[in-house]
Design an enzyme around this catalytic site. Structure first.
Site: not given
Length: 168
Positions: A7, A11, A18, A39, A42, A65, A89, A91
């Site tokens: 993924h 996340a 920096r 998709d 995402h 996913d 989201l 999925g």
């Protein structure tokens, strides 16, 4: 010490001027393969292009996913993804032929490179390239036949037709 990213971009600590974060580490390490949900919900297609330029075609794996969310569980399909009530989201609603189509028609990959990212690259990652991932004598003959518009016409599993739509 990691060798694979799932993924990618989702996340994860972002790329910052920096602090390169997780994304920076993934992009810079040639030993790391990177999965990406294509998709176009995402991850923006420009980030997919950045990933391919950085990792090269042999180290990118396109995934779906995909889930089937049940409305009573609090998620609804909105466009190409399932979202919870606040918009977060849950999925993707993506299937693999749509991911392939996105790679070619919206992200500018050649069909050959896009196919590599959904066939031989994941097979190599899983160590099953002796049976899966390409069409060669002695392999399983798992094949999807589709037309120029990316409409699936037939699916073969181990050489046997398990799905057929119209004339092949």
């Amino acid at each position: 010490g990691i060798t694979h990213s799932t993924h990618t971009f989702n996340a994860m600590s972002p790329l910052d001027r920096r602090s390169p974060g997780v994304i920076g580490a993934i992009l810079l390490d040639d030993r790391v393969t990177a999965e990406i949900i294509l998709d176009l919900v995402h991850v923006h297609n420009a980030l997919f292009s950045l990933l391919v330029k950085s990792k090269k075609r042999d180290n990118v794996i396109i995934i779906t996913d995909s889930i089937v969310a049940e409305p009573h569980k609090g998620a609804a399909r909105i466009g190409g993804a399932y979202r919870f009530e606040g918009g977060r989201l849950a999925g993707s609603a993506l299937n693999m032929i749509e991911a392939l189509k996105n790679a070619v028609t919206k992200c500018g990959l050649t069909l050959a490179d896009a196919l590599r990212m959904i066939t031989i690259n994941p097979a190599k990652l899983l160590g099953v390239e002796d049976k899966k991932g390409s069409l060669e004598a002695g392999k399983d003959a798992d094949i999807v036949i589709f037309n120029k518009d990316f409409n699936v016409k037939a699916t073969l599993v181990r050489g046997k037709i398990v799905f057929s739509k119209g004339r092949i």
